[in-house]
Design a protein around this motif. Structure first.
Motif, PDB file in Angstrom:
ATOM      1  N   VAL A 229       0.839  -1.197   0.000  1.00 44.27           N
ATOM      2  CA  VAL A 229       0.000   0.000   0.000  1.00 44.27           C
ATOM      3  C   VAL A 229       0.880   1.255   0.000  1.00 44.27           C
ATOM      4  N   LYS A 230       0.609   2.164  -0.928  1.00 46.12           N
ATOM      5  CA  LYS A 230       1.342   3.421  -1.002  1.00 46.12           C
ATOM      6  C   LYS A 230       0.488   4.586  -0.512  1.00 46.12           C
TER       7      LYS A 230
ATOM      8  N   VAL B  33      -1.128   1.021  -5.042  1.00 48.99           N
ATOM      9  CA  VAL B  33      -0.275  -0.040  -4.513  1.00 48.99           C
ATOM     10  C   VAL B  33       0.838  -0.362  -5.504  1.00 48.99           C
ATOM     11  N   TYR B  34       1.870  -1.016  -4.974  1.00 53.17           N
ATOM     12  CA  TYR B  34       2.911  -1.598  -5.822  1.00 53.17           C
ATOM     13  C   TYR B  34       2.691  -3.097  -5.837  1.00 53.17           C
ATOM     14  N   ASN B  35       2.373  -3.640  -7.019  1.00 53.27           N
ATOM     15  CA  ASN B  35       2.129  -5.067  -7.168  1.00 53.27           C
ATOM     16  C   ASN B  35       3.464  -5.785  -7.295  1.00 53.27           C
ATOM     17  N   VAL B  36       3.822  -6.549  -6.256  1.00 53.58           N
ATOM     18  CA  VAL B  36       5.124  -7.220  -6.236  1.00 53.58           C
ATOM     19  C   VAL B  36       5.199  -8.291  -7.313  1.00 53.58           C
TER      20      VAL B  36
ATOM     21  N   LYS C 154       3.616  -8.468 -10.232  1.00 55.51           N
ATOM     22  CA  LYS C 154       3.654  -7.917 -11.591  1.00 55.51           C
ATOM     23  C   LYS C 154       4.711  -6.837 -11.756  1.00 55.51           C
ATOM     24  N   ASN C 155       5.375  -6.456 -10.647  1.00 57.49           N
ATOM     25  CA  ASN C 155       6.418  -5.433 -10.668  1.00 57.49           C
ATOM     26  C   ASN C 155       5.894  -4.147 -11.315  1.00 57.49           C
ATOM     27  N   ALA C 156       4.730  -3.687 -10.808  1.00 58.18           N
ATOM     28  CA  ALA C 156       4.104  -2.508 -11.399  1.00 58.18           C
ATOM     29  C   ALA C 156       3.294  -1.761 -10.357  1.00 58.18           C
ATOM     30  N   ASN C 157       3.173  -0.439 -10.557  1.00 54.25           N
ATOM     31  CA  ASN C 157       2.330   0.394  -9.704  1.00 54.25           C
ATOM     32  C   ASN C 157       0.935   0.465 -10.319  1.00 54.25           C
ATOM     33  N   ILE C 158      -0.086   0.134  -9.545  1.00 56.70           N
ATOM     34  CA  ILE C 158      -1.453   0.124 -10.050  1.00 56.70           C
ATOM     35  C   ILE C 158      -2.376   0.767  -9.032  1.00 56.70           C
ATOM     36  N   GLU C 159      -3.600   1.090  -9.479  1.00 64.08           N
ATOM     37  CA  GLU C 159      -4.616   1.650  -8.593  1.00 64.08           C
ATOM     38  C   GLU C 159      -5.743   0.647  -8.445  1.00 64.08           C
ATOM     39  N   LEU C 160      -6.174   0.410  -7.208  1.00 68.70           N
ATOM     40  CA  LEU C 160      -7.250  -0.524  -6.905  1.00 68.70           C
ATOM     41  C   LEU C 160      -8.452   0.231  -6.380  1.00 68.70           C
ATOM     42  N   ALA C 161      -9.630  -0.226  -6.740  1.00 66.45           N
ATOM     43  CA  ALA C 161     -10.878   0.315  -6.190  1.00 66.45           C
ATOM     44  C   ALA C 161     -11.489  -0.785  -5.322  1.00 66.45           C
ATOM     45  N   ILE C 162     -11.354  -0.637  -3.995  1.00 64.08           N
ATOM     46  CA  ILE C 162     -11.775  -1.681  -3.067  1.00 64.08           C
ATOM     47  C   ILE C 162     -12.995  -1.193  -2.296  1.00 64.08           C
ATOM     48  N   LYS C 163     -14.019  -2.003  -2.245  1.00 61.93           N
ATOM     49  CA  LYS C 163     -15.240  -1.647  -1.533  1.00 61.93           C
ATOM     50  C   LYS C 163     -14.978  -1.585  -0.028  1.00 61.93           C
ATOM     51  N   SER C 164     -15.463  -0.532   0.610  1.00 58.77           N
ATOM     52  CA  SER C 164     -15.279  -0.382   2.054  1.00 58.77           C
ATOM     53  C   SER C 164     -15.937  -1.559   2.790  1.00 58.77           C
ATOM     54  N   GLY C 165     -15.226  -2.030   3.821  1.00 58.18           N
ATOM     55  CA  GLY C 165     -15.708  -3.178   4.568  1.00 58.18           C
ATOM     56  C   GLY C 165     -15.124  -4.491   4.100  1.00 58.18           C
ATOM     57  N   THR C 166     -14.432  -4.466   2.957  1.00 59.56           N
ATOM     58  CA  THR C 166     -13.799  -5.685   2.441  1.00 59.56           C
ATOM     59  C   THR C 166     -12.667  -6.123   3.365  1.00 59.56           C
ATOM     60  N   LYS C 167     -12.574  -7.405   3.606  1.00 65.14           N
ATOM     61  CA  LYS C 167     -11.494  -7.972   4.424  1.00 65.14           C
ATOM     62  C   LYS C 167     -10.457  -8.594   3.509  1.00 65.14           C
ATOM     63  N   LEU C 168      -9.191  -8.191   3.714  1.00 67.29           N
ATOM     64  CA  LEU C 168      -8.089  -8.671   2.895  1.00 67.29           C
ATOM     65  C   LEU C 168      -7.048  -9.371   3.758  1.00 67.29           C
TER      66      LEU C 168
END
Length: 257
Positions: free
Chosen positions: A97-98, A116-119, A121-135
């Protein structure tokens, strides 16, 4: 007034006397009311405030402890448990998480936009995560190492304990890859043979190899340092000076004597 019965007199009386026996009664004074001093009232108030403060502190510590225990179990809730540099697993990929920002969408719903930095895929990407989601979260192992050399894609470090070589993609290291020098001490965060994160152990000391007065109105000069990077810096910087840069953000801190 209050009275206390002490019993009948025990002295004998003649049989012909009709007088009833004497009764002994003692008059008791009414109880007095004690006035509380200002100091006593203040002390009582302080005790009540202390108890309330302790209760509030205990409640806050309890919430923090529950959050830490949740993270120790390997699960975080979005966005409440997200923190910078937290390692999460999203759709099977390990991500660092950045930044994150929670925003409401529609009626009652919200989405957490997370950079985030995807380890994997070795790439910086943006995620849209629904609030309340457990990871699921990842707890990497800390490994002390020193920098050896770099190639086109990786920086290679030597484990200070096992003396094995560890190749780390330059994407994981970021812009600090251009600042690495042989023997530089680092801290690697390893998980299942992969380096998830990287940090320097100390600030960077590096020499100036060239200065160029470009005639700028602000009085700054162009400075080139040993790793080939060039910056606009104060005019008091001279060739041969040793400069100190921050290990966190690579910002210039000071010139060393």
């Amino acid at each position: 007034k209050r009275y206390q019965f002490l019993g009948a007199a025990s002295a004998p009386v003649p049989d012909r006397c009709c007088r009833p026996p004497r009764v002994c009664v003692r008059v008791m004074a009414p109880p007095t009311r004690r006035r509380c001093s200002a100091a006593a009232v203040a002390l009582a108030g302080l005790a009540a405030w202390s108890c309330g403060s302790i209760a509030f502190t205990g409640l806050s510590m309890g919430r923090q402890l529950r959050q830490e225990c949740t993270l120790m179990r390997g699960v975080c809730t979005v966005p409440g448990d997200l923190t910078k540099d937290l390692m999460i697993i999203f759709e099977g990929d390990i991500c660092k998480v950045k930044t994150f920002l929670n925003a409401k969408v529609g009626k009652g719903g919200s989405i957490c936009k997370t950079q985030v930095y995807n380890v994997n895929k070795n790439a910086n990407i943006e995620l849209a995560i629904k609030s309340g989601t457990k990871l699921e979260t990842v707890d990497p192992e800390s490994v002390k190492a020193t920098f050896s050399y770099s190639d086109e894609d990786n920086c290679v470090f030597m484990d200070s304990t096992t003396f094995e070589e560890i190749a780390v993609p330059k994407g994981t290291i970021g812009e600090k890859a251009n600042w690495m020098a042989p023997g530089m001490a680092v801290d690697l965060k390893m998980y299942e043979g992969k380096c998830l994160d990287f940090s320097l152990k100390s600030d960077i000391q590096i020499k100036v190899v060239m200065t160029d007065d470009t005639g700028r109105a602000d009085g700054t000069v162009m400075v080139e340092i040993e790793n080939g990077l060039r910056f606009q810096m104060p005019s008091y910087i001279r060739k041969g000076d040793t400069l100190l840069f921050s290990k966190e953000n690579l910002g210039f801190k000071k010139r060393l004597d």
